[in-house]
Write an enzyme that holds these catalytic residues in place. Structure first.
Site, short mmCIF file in Angstrom:
data_model
loop_
_atom_site.label_atom_id
_atom_site.label_comp_id
_atom_site.label_asym_id
_atom_site.label_seq_id
_atom_site.Cartn_x
_atom_site.Cartn_y
_atom_site.Cartn_z
N LYS A 1 0.88 -1.26 -0.09
CA LYS A 1 0.05 0.02 -0.01
C LYS A 1 0.68 1.18 0.09
O LYS A 1 1.90 1.25 0.18
CB LYS A 1 -1.01 -0.05 1.24
N TYR B 1 -12.34 -2.66 -2.92
CA TYR B 1 -12.85 -2.80 -1.93
C TYR B 1 -14.40 -2.83 -1.72
O TYR B 1 -14.97 -2.38 -0.69
CB TYR B 1 -12.30 -1.59 -0.85
N ARG C 1 3.08 -7.00 8.94
CA ARG C 1 2.34 -5.98 9.73
C ARG C 1 2.75 -5.99 11.17
O ARG C 1 2.71 -4.85 11.78
CB ARG C 1 0.81 -6.34 9.66
N ASN D 1 -1.78 -0.30 7.60
CA ASN D 1 -1.30 -1.59 7.54
C ASN D 1 -0.35 -1.93 6.60
O ASN D 1 -0.07 -3.27 6.35
CB ASN D 1 -2.27 -2.55 8.22
N HIS E 1 -1.56 -5.61 1.38
CA HIS E 1 -2.86 -6.28 1.09
C HIS E 1 -2.68 -7.64 0.68
O HIS E 1 -1.63 -7.94 -0.13
CB HIS E 1 -3.85 -5.62 -0.05
N GLU F 1 -9.32 -10.50 -7.97
CA GLU F 1 -8.50 -9.23 -7.77
C GLU F 1 -7.46 -9.27 -8.59
O GLU F 1 -6.85 -8.37 -9.47
CB GLU F 1 -7.63 -9.35 -6.25
P1 IDP Z 1 -7.50 -7.34 5.28
O1 IDP Z 1 -6.71 -6.28 4.66
O2 IDP Z 1 -6.57 -8.07 6.08
O3 IDP Z 1 -8.01 -8.38 4.26
P2 IDP Z 1 -10.12 -6.20 5.51
O4 IDP Z 1 -11.10 -6.51 6.68
O5 IDP Z 1 -10.58 -6.94 4.22
O6 IDP Z 1 -8.58 -6.60 5.98
O7 IDP Z 1 -10.17 -4.90 5.21
C1 IDP Z 1 -9.51 -4.12 4.23
C2 IDP Z 1 -8.55 -3.02 4.79
O8 IDP Z 1 -9.33 -1.97 5.43
C3 IDP Z 1 -7.57 -3.29 5.73
O9 IDP Z 1 -6.34 -4.27 5.43
C4 IDP Z 1 -7.54 -1.96 6.49
O10 IDP Z 1 -6.46 -1.27 5.87
C5 IDP Z 1 -8.70 -1.23 6.47
N1 IDP Z 1 -9.50 -1.41 7.44
C6 IDP Z 1 -10.23 -2.60 7.96
N2 IDP Z 1 -10.77 -2.31 9.14
C7 IDP Z 1 -10.40 -0.92 9.62
C8 IDP Z 1 -10.76 -0.35 10.65
O11 IDP Z 1 -11.41 -0.57 11.46
N3 IDP Z 1 -10.57 1.13 10.38
C9 IDP Z 1 -9.86 1.60 9.53
N4 IDP Z 1 -9.36 0.82 8.57
C10 IDP Z 1 -9.56 -0.48 8.59
MG MG Z 2 -9.60 -8.29 2.92
#
Ligand code: IDP
Ligand code: MG
Length: 160
Positions: free
Chosen positions: A20, A60, A113, A123, A126, A137
């Site tokens: 990212k 997303y 991470r 974080n 992805h 994707e």
């Molecule tokens: P992942 O990236 O581990 O698959 P997902 O639940 O698919 O996690 O969420 C996508 C991205 O959205 C996360 O990597 C993170 O950057 C962001 N995200 C997820 N939950 C939160 C939150 O509670 N606050 C802010 N950003 C979030």
């Molecule tokens: Mg995800």
């Protein structure tokens, strides 16, 4: 087709991994590539790309109703990302383990991470969460002719 062999050869499973904008800005491209390389996975495609908002919203789309969705899309559009496709046995699930838990405060040390970040909204990487998601994707981020089919020299030393 590009994906047909996923059904037959477990070593041909593919996942979409992206560094990212914060990971790119913090100079972590090399380290993140290194972790997948040294595990034994094969790099199939990679490009630095400042993603259009429409692509990110589509990427997303399952999170569109979340309160953080707009901020997430803005974060992902704040600079170039390094998009990649990696191939190998169980690469989707193992890639998620290499990345670590979504919330970096829950990510084990030794994961990307866990080692490099603190906030869930920064974080740095992805990874696709399932084989079907990976196929969606990869098709979203790459053209067919950007996916390189080649024999990996190390293959016989990695797989029994
Ligand atoms: P992942 O990236 O581990 O698959 P997902 O639940 O698919 O996690 O969420 C996508 C991205 O959205 C996360 O990597 C993170 O950057 C962001 N995200 C997820 N939950 C939160 C939150 O509670 N606050 C802010 N950003 C979030
Ligand atoms: Mg995800």
């Amino acid at each position: 087709s590009v994906f047909a062999k996923n059904m037959t050869d477990p070593k041909a499973e593919r996942t979409f991994i992206a560094i990212k904008p914060d990971g790119v800005q913090r100079g972590l491209i090399g380290d993140i590539i290194k972790r997948f390389e040294q595990k034994g996975y094969k790099l199939v495609a990679g490009k630095l790309m400042w993603a259009p908002k429409e692509l990110l919203m589509n990427h997303y789309k399952d999170l569109a109703d979340k309160p953080f969705y707009n901020g997430l899309v803005a974060y992902m559009a704040s600079g170039p990302v390094f998009a990649m496709v990696w191939e190998g046995k169980a690469v989707v699930a193992t890639g998620r383990k290499i990345l670590g838990a979504t919330n970096p405060l829950d990510s084990a040390p030794g994961t990307i991470r866990g080692d490099y970040c603190i906030d869930v909204g920064r974080n740095i990487c992805h990874g696709s969460d399932a084989v079907e998601t990976a196929q969606r994707e990869i098709a979203l981020w790459f053209k067919d002719d950007e996916l390189n089919d080649y024999e990996f020299a190390d293959k016989k030393w990695i797989y029994e």
